[in-house]
Design a protein around this motif. Structure first.
Motif, mmCIF file in Angstrom:
data_model
loop_
_atom_site.group_PDB
_atom_site.id
_atom_site.type_symbol
_atom_site.label_atom_id
_atom_site.label_comp_id
_atom_site.label_asym_id
_atom_site.label_seq_id
_atom_site.Cartn_x
_atom_site.Cartn_y
_atom_site.Cartn_z
ATOM 1 N N ILE A 109 0.802 -1.226 -0.032
ATOM 2 C CA ILE A 109 0.030 0.042 0.157
ATOM 3 C C ILE A 109 0.933 1.218 -0.163
ATOM 4 C CG2 ILE A 109 -1.810 1.332 1.124
ATOM 5 C CD1 ILE A 109 -2.693 -1.474 2.197
ATOM 6 N N VAL A 110 1.813 1.213 0.924
ATOM 7 C CA VAL A 110 2.747 2.375 0.859
ATOM 8 C C VAL A 110 3.565 2.683 -0.309
ATOM 9 C CG1 VAL A 110 4.609 3.294 2.068
ATOM 10 C CG2 VAL A 110 2.820 2.189 3.477
ATOM 11 N N THR A 111 4.058 1.517 -0.821
ATOM 12 C CA THR A 111 4.876 1.464 -2.315
ATOM 13 C C THR A 111 4.057 1.934 -3.461
ATOM 14 O OG1 THR A 111 6.421 -0.068 -1.265
ATOM 15 C CG2 THR A 111 6.781 0.429 -3.613
ATOM 16 N N LEU A 281 5.242 9.413 3.753
ATOM 17 C CA LEU A 281 6.158 8.235 3.609
ATOM 18 C C LEU A 281 6.154 7.574 2.177
ATOM 19 C CD1 LEU A 281 8.352 6.296 4.341
ATOM 20 C CD2 LEU A 281 6.729 4.961 4.949
ATOM 21 N N LEU A 282 6.984 8.190 1.278
ATOM 22 C CA LEU A 282 7.080 7.921 -0.163
ATOM 23 C C LEU A 282 7.379 6.533 -0.664
ATOM 24 C CD1 LEU A 282 8.258 11.337 -1.542
ATOM 25 C CD2 LEU A 282 5.987 10.474 -1.024
ATOM 26 N N ARG A 283 8.353 6.123 0.019
ATOM 27 C CA ARG A 283 8.707 4.640 -0.365
ATOM 28 C C ARG A 283 9.847 4.206 0.424
ATOM 29 N NH1 ARG A 283 10.030 2.138 -6.510
ATOM 30 N NH2 ARG A 283 10.392 0.231 -5.871
ATOM 31 N N THR A 284 9.898 2.701 0.645
ATOM 32 C CA THR A 284 10.954 2.148 1.451
ATOM 33 C C THR A 284 11.944 1.345 0.639
ATOM 34 O OG1 THR A 284 9.599 0.432 2.191
ATOM 35 C CG2 THR A 284 9.624 2.148 3.577
ATOM 36 N N PHE A 285 13.153 0.990 0.961
ATOM 37 C CA PHE A 285 14.320 0.233 0.583
ATOM 38 C C PHE A 285 14.826 -0.650 1.374
ATOM 39 C CE2 PHE A 285 13.691 4.003 -2.247
ATOM 40 C CZ PHE A 285 13.537 3.638 -3.573
ATOM 41 N N PRO A 286 15.275 -1.749 1.063
ATOM 42 C CA PRO A 286 16.236 -2.573 2.002
ATOM 43 C C PRO A 286 17.556 -1.973 1.759
ATOM 44 C CG PRO A 286 15.779 -3.798 -0.175
ATOM 45 C CD PRO A 286 14.792 -2.651 -0.385
ATOM 46 N N LEU A 287 18.416 -2.339 2.885
ATOM 47 C CA LEU A 287 19.666 -1.720 2.932
ATOM 48 C C LEU A 287 20.466 -2.114 1.387
ATOM 49 C CD1 LEU A 287 21.663 -0.290 4.748
ATOM 50 C CD2 LEU A 287 22.600 -2.247 5.692
ATOM 51 N N TYR A 288 20.417 -3.417 1.047
ATOM 52 C CA TYR A 288 21.042 -3.680 -0.384
ATOM 53 C C TYR A 288 20.166 -3.879 -1.326
ATOM 54 C CZ TYR A 288 25.511 -4.465 2.532
ATOM 55 O OH TYR A 288 26.596 -4.356 3.088
ATOM 56 N N PRO A 289 20.517 -3.416 -2.486
ATOM 57 C CA PRO A 289 19.572 -3.694 -3.632
ATOM 58 C C PRO A 289 19.469 -5.399 -4.106
ATOM 59 C CG PRO A 289 21.511 -2.676 -4.378
ATOM 60 C CD PRO A 289 21.603 -2.614 -2.798
ATOM 61 N N LYS A 290 18.666 -5.469 -4.777
ATOM 62 C CA LYS A 290 18.201 -7.046 -5.238
ATOM 63 C C LYS A 290 19.402 -7.418 -5.811
ATOM 64 C CE LYS A 290 15.069 -10.242 -6.628
ATOM 65 N NZ LYS A 290 13.699 -10.607 -7.474
ATOM 66 N N GLY A 291 20.175 -8.583 -5.441
ATOM 67 C CA GLY A 291 21.366 -9.061 -6.295
ATOM 68 C C GLY A 291 22.703 -8.521 -5.984
ATOM 69 N N PHE A 292 22.590 -7.438 -5.151
ATOM 70 C CA PHE A 292 23.968 -6.960 -4.665
ATOM 71 C C PHE A 292 24.770 -7.953 -3.598
ATOM 72 C CE2 PHE A 292 26.830 -3.583 -3.213
ATOM 73 C CZ PHE A 292 27.341 -2.991 -4.396
ATOM 74 N N PRO A 293 25.999 -8.083 -3.662
ATOM 75 C CA PRO A 293 26.386 -8.809 -2.636
ATOM 76 C C PRO A 293 26.618 -8.273 -1.429
ATOM 77 C CG PRO A 293 28.276 -7.965 -4.023
ATOM 78 C CD PRO A 293 26.940 -7.544 -4.901
ATOM 79 N N MET A 294 26.043 -8.868 -0.314
ATOM 80 C CA MET A 294 26.184 -8.586 0.908
ATOM 81 C C MET A 294 27.137 -8.905 1.857
ATOM 82 S SD MET A 294 21.945 -8.975 1.352
ATOM 83 C CE MET A 294 21.953 -8.308 3.104
ATOM 84 N N ASP A 295 28.516 -8.749 1.579
ATOM 85 C CA ASP A 295 29.456 -9.252 2.164
ATOM 86 C C ASP A 295 29.928 -7.951 3.313
ATOM 87 O OD1 ASP A 295 29.738 -11.273 0.651
ATOM 88 O OD2 ASP A 295 31.222 -10.688 -0.578
#
Length: 728
Positions: A109-111, A281-295
Motif C-alpha cells: 500500500i505504501v509503495t 512516506l513515499l517509499r521504502t528500500f532494503p539496505l542492499y539492492p536485490k542481487g547486490f553482494p552483502m559481504d
C-alpha cells in the motif's frame, strides 16, 4: 434377488477382518478459514481494457505487485483477480491482490499508492477491509469541510536576517547539543541549547545532528523516536519522521525530501524516503539492492540525489536504478544498465551521471557521461590497463577529473639499473579531465608518474590541487597546482582612433591546462579549498599524523604553518572567513585514546587562532550552510567595488566594536558615574556651608579674598627636604 444377497454375503465373509470397527468420520478437515482479509488490497485507477487484453493487463499487474513480496497464489489463482463486466465488455478499472502476509500487504500500500502505471494512470491502493467499510457508507449530501485555521510556520530563513551577517554552527558534546553564533572576530555566542526541551524533561538530540543543504532545518536524531526537524528563530519543531534505530539521514539538495537509514541488513524497510512538507512516506528500500553482494567488507551502495531533486539513484549489480520524484517510481520502468559498474556520481549542477566500469572480457574499462532522463550517452572515454578509477567533480559542474590508476604489462620496475621483478604490476597514475561546458566535452590527459593521493578543485575558479609522491606512504609529499584556463598576452595593432598604428596588449584566456607551481616537501594528506577560493588548507590528519595545518594563498604565495595535535576534521564555514579543526570521537561510545585532546579550534582564513574549546567527550561540529545567491558576474562586480563596500564594513565594524566596548565597560562606567555623583553632592554641601565658614573666620572668605599670595621654593644645599615659605 436371493442370489444377489447370497453373493454379497459371500463377499462380506471374504472381507471379514479387513475393516476397522472404528466409525467413519465423513467431515473433511480444512485449514482454518481466514475472514479478516488483512493480506488483500484493492488497486484502483487501472485502465479499462476489452477481453482481448484482459490476460495481458493481468500479467502486467501480477509482475508489478509481485515485486513487493510473495502473493497468495495457487494452481488456479495467480494472486490477482481482475473483475470483468460482461455487459460493457471491459474491465472495471480495479483489481484485487492478495499477499502471503499482512505485513507485505501494508508495504505494498505504501509503495504502490501513487505509482505511475502509464502516462495516463496513477494507481490508488487501499486495504481490502477499509474498502469494505467505504462500501458500507451511506451516500449523503456533500458538506464542504471547514478549512483548518491558518498556523504560520516559523521563518526558516530568519537566521540570514542577522544584521551582523554572522555564521552559525552546532556542536554535540557530552549530552548537550548547542547552536552558536560566530562573527569571526569575537568569541562565539550561544543561540539555543535545547533549554525548552530540558524543562519538559526530554532530549532534543541523542545521536548525531545534520543541517539541511540550505540551512533551513536542523535534523536531530533520536533513535527511539526517529528524526525531528527544527526551524525558525526559536528552533520550533516543524516535523517528525518515524524511523526506529535511525543512524543516518540525507536531505535532497532543494530540501524537498529526506532519507532515513537504520543500517539494518534484516530490515526490508531499512531506508525510508519522506516528503518533508507533508511528512508522507513515499517509499521504502532494503539496505542492499536485490542481487547486490552483502559481504561484511562491502558497504551498502548509497542513494544519491540529482541537483534539482527530480531523481534519486542507487547503484546495483550491473545497473543504476533511477527513481523519479514525487512518485518514486522507477524511471521509464527500467534501470540503467551499465555492465560491471563500480561507481557513479551526479553532476552538481546538471542531470548528468558520470560512471565507470572496469575491463570486461573483450571490452576496455570506460568512463561514461549519461544524460538523464533521455539516457543519451554524451561522452565515453575508453581506458586500458586500469586498476581503479576515482572521480572528482568541480563544485559548479564545470569539470570532471578522473584519477586513473594503471598497471604495466611487464610486471617489473627498474631501480638502480637492476631489474626487480615484483609479484604485482607496477602502478602509475594519470588524470582524465573532462571540460563539461565545452562543445563535445573534450578530454585532456595529465600524466603523473607519482602516486596521486588527493585531488580537489577550487570553488568558483578553474584551478585544482593534488598531492602526489613517488611512494604513497612517503613522509614528504609534493603539492601541485594546475589551472584549466591559461592566460596569454596578446599584442595587437590599433587600426582606428588616436592610437592607430600603436601596439596594444591584452590578456586572453584560453582553455588549456597549465601547471602553476609545485610545493615540495610537504607533510599533508588532505586538501581543503576555501568556499571563496584562493585559499587552501594542506592538512595532515589522522591518528598517526602530526596535525600540521598549512594555510596557503595561491594568488599571493603566502604560507602560514600551524598545528592542531590529533585533529581529524577540517571544516570551512560557508563564507570562507573561518576554519574549524576538530578532534572528535564517535557517539557509539567505547574508549577513545585521545579523549584529552577532544574539542575544536576556530581559525581565521589567514591562520590566526581566534577561539579554542575543549571537552571531555566531543562528537560533532557542523557549520550551518547558506545558499549562494549571487551569480559569478555579480560576485565579480562585488569584488570590483570592494573598496566602496570596505568603508561600509569598516563603519559597521567600528559601531559593533563600540557597542561591544560599551557593554564590556558598563560596570566601570557605572562606578565612575557613582563617584562623580558623590563629588557633585559634596560640592553642593560645601556651597551650602560657605556662609557658616565665613562667619567662623571673622568674615574672611578664602574664595573671594582680594589678598594675594605667592609661593616661593627654597633649595638648601645640605637639606634634602624642600621647605616652603609663604611670603606676603
Amino acid at each position: 434377488m436371493s442370489s444377489i444377497e447370497d453373493q454379497l454375503a459371500e463377499e462380506a465373509a471374504e472381507l471379514d477382518g479387513y475393516f476397522s470397527d472404528t466409525p467413519l468420520d465423513p467431515q473433511p478437515r480444512y485449514p482454518p478459514l481466514n475472514k479478516s482479509f488483512d493480506s488483500a488490497i484493492v488497486i484502483t485507477n487501472l485502465p479499462k481494457v476489452p477481453e482481448a487484453k484482459l490476460e495481458k493487463l493481468t500479467n502486467v499487474v501480477v509482475r508489478l505487485v509481485s515485486r513487493i513480496g510473495d502473493l497468495a497464489s495457487s494452481d488456479d489463482f495467480s494472486g490477482v483477480m481482475m473483475p470483468f463486466d460482461q455487459s460493457t465488455g471491459t474491465t472495471l478499472g480495479f483489481c484485487f491482490a492478495e499477499y502471503a502476509s499482512p505485513e507485505t500487504a501494508k508495504h505494498a500500500i505504501v509503495t504502490l499508492d501513487g505509482h505511475k502505471f502509464d502516462k495516463n494512470h496513477f494507481l490508488s491502493v487501499t486495504a481490502y477491509p477499509r474498502a469494505q467499510k467505504l462500501q458500507d457508507l451511506e451516500e449523503t449530501e456533500f458538506v464542504e469541510p471547514k478549512p483548518a485555521p491558518f498556523v504560520e510556520k516559523p521563518n526558516a530563513m530568519s537566521w540570514l536576517e542577522d544584521p551582523s551577517q554572522r555564521d552559525q554552527y552546532v556542536i554535540r558534546q557530552g549530552k548537550e547539543t548547542e547552536v552558536y553564533w560566530f562573527d569571526a572576530k569575537n568569541d562565539p555566542v550561544i543561540d539555543y541549547d535545547g533549554s525548552r526541551e530540558k524543562e519538559a524533561g526530554v532530549s532534543w538530540c541523542e545521536y548525531y545532528c545534520h543541517w539541511s543543504p540550505k540551512g533551513s532545518y536542523l535534523a536531530t536524531l533520536v533513535p527511539a523516536r526517529g528524526v525531528i526537524l527544527w526551524s525558525g528563530a526559536n528552533y520550533e519543531k516543524t516535523g517528525r519522521f518515524v524511523a526506529p534505530d535511525v543512524k543516518t539521514v540525507l536531505f535532497s539538495p532543494e530540501e524537498n525530501y529526506l532519507i532515513t537509514n537504520n543500517m539494518r541488513r534484516d530490515d526490508e524497510a531499512a531506508i525510508k524516503v519522506y516528503h518533508i512538507q507533508s511528512g508522507k512516506l513515499l517509499r521504502t528500500f532494503p539496505l542492499y539492492p536485490k542481487g547486490f553482494p552483502m559481504d561484511e567488507d562491502i558497504p551498502p551502495p548509497p542513494f544519491q540525489w540529482s541537483h534539482d531533486d527530480n531523481y534519486l539513484a542507487r547503484m546495483g549489480k550491473d545497473l543504476v536504478s533511477i527513481y523519479a520524484t514525487p512518485s518514486m517510481g522507477l524511471l521509464d520502468k527500467k534501470s540503467l544498465l551499465v555492465e560491471g559498474i563500480h561507481e557513479f556520481q551526479w553532476s552538481p549542477k546538471a542531470n548528468i551521471l558520470a560512471c565507470w566500469a572496469p575491463e570486461q572480457t573483450n571490452s576496455p574499462a570506460h568512463v561514461d557521461l549519461i544524460e538523464i532522463p533521455t539516457r543519451n550517452k554524451l561522452r565515453q572515454k575508453n581506458l586500458f590497463n586500469v586498476t581503479k578509477c576515482n572521480m572528482v567533480w568541480h563544485p559548479d559542474g564545470d569539470y570532471l577529473a578522473v584519477k586513473v590508476t594503471r598497471h604495466t604489462k611487464s610486471k617489473k620496475t627498474l631501480y638502480n639499473n637492476i631489474e626487480l621483478f615484483r609479484m604485482r604490476d607496477q602502478e602509475y597514475n594519470n588524470i582524465e579531465l573532462f571540460r563539461m561546458r565545452d562543445q563535445g566535452i573534450p578530454v585532456e590527459m595529465l600524466d603523473i608518474k607519482d602516486a596521486v593521493m588527493a585531488l580537489a578543485f577550487e570553488p568558483r575558479g578553474s584551478r585544482f590541487a593534488m598531492i602526489h609522491a613517488e611512494n604513497p606512504s612517503a613522509a614528504k609529499v609534493n603539492v601541485s597546482f594546475y589551472d584549466m584556463m591559461k592566460k596569454t598576452e596578446v599584442i595587437s595593432v590599433a587600426k582606428k582612433g588616436a592610437k592607430k598604428g600603436q601596439q596594444q596588449k591584452a590578456i586572453q584566456v584560453v582553455p588549456e591546462l597549465n601547471l602553476i607551481e609545485t610545493l615540495q616537501g610537504k607533510q599533508c594528506n588532505v586538501l581543503f579549498w576555501s568556499p571563496a577560493g584562493t585559499n587552501i588548507i594542506m592538512a595532515s590528519l589522522g591518528d598517526s599524523a602530526s596535525g600540521t595545518l598549512e594555510f596557503y594563498d595561491v594568488s599571493t604565495k603566502s604560507l602560514v604553518v600551524k598545528e592542531h595535535y590529533r585533529a581529524n576534521q577540517v571544516l570551512w564555514d560557508p563564507s570562507g572567513r573561518t576554519l574549524a579543526t576538530c578532534v572528535s570521537q564517535p557517539v557509539e561510545g567505547g574508549h577513545f585514546k585521545f579523549a584529552m585532546d577532544n574539542g575544536y579550534i576556530l581559525w581565521s582564513f589567514q591562520g590566526r587562532q581566534i577561539y579554542q574549546q575543549s571537552f571531555e567527550t566531543f562528537y560533532q561540529f557542523v557549520w550551518r550552510p547558506r545558499e549562494m545567491l549571487l551569480s559569478k558576474s555579480q560576485v565579480n562586480k562585488v569584488r570590483k567595488d570592494l573598496k566602496k563596500y570596505e568603508k561600509e564594513f569598516d563603519k559597521a565594524d567600528k559601531a559593533r566594536e563600540r557597542a561591544l566596548y560599551l557593554e564590556e565597560t558598563k560596570g566601570k562606567r557605572a562606578e565612575r558615574k557613582k563617584y562623580r555623583d558623590l563629588r557633585a553632592e559634596l560640592r553642593e554641601l560645601r556651597k551650602e556651608q560657605r556662609p557658616r565658614r565665613v562667619e567662623l573666620q571673622d568674615g574672611y572668605d578664602t574664595i573671594t579674598s582680594s589678598r594675594k599670595y605667592r609661593l616661593r621654593l627654597f633649595f638648601p644645599q645640605r637639606k634634602k627636604s624642600w621647605p616652603k615659605e609663604l611670603v606676603r
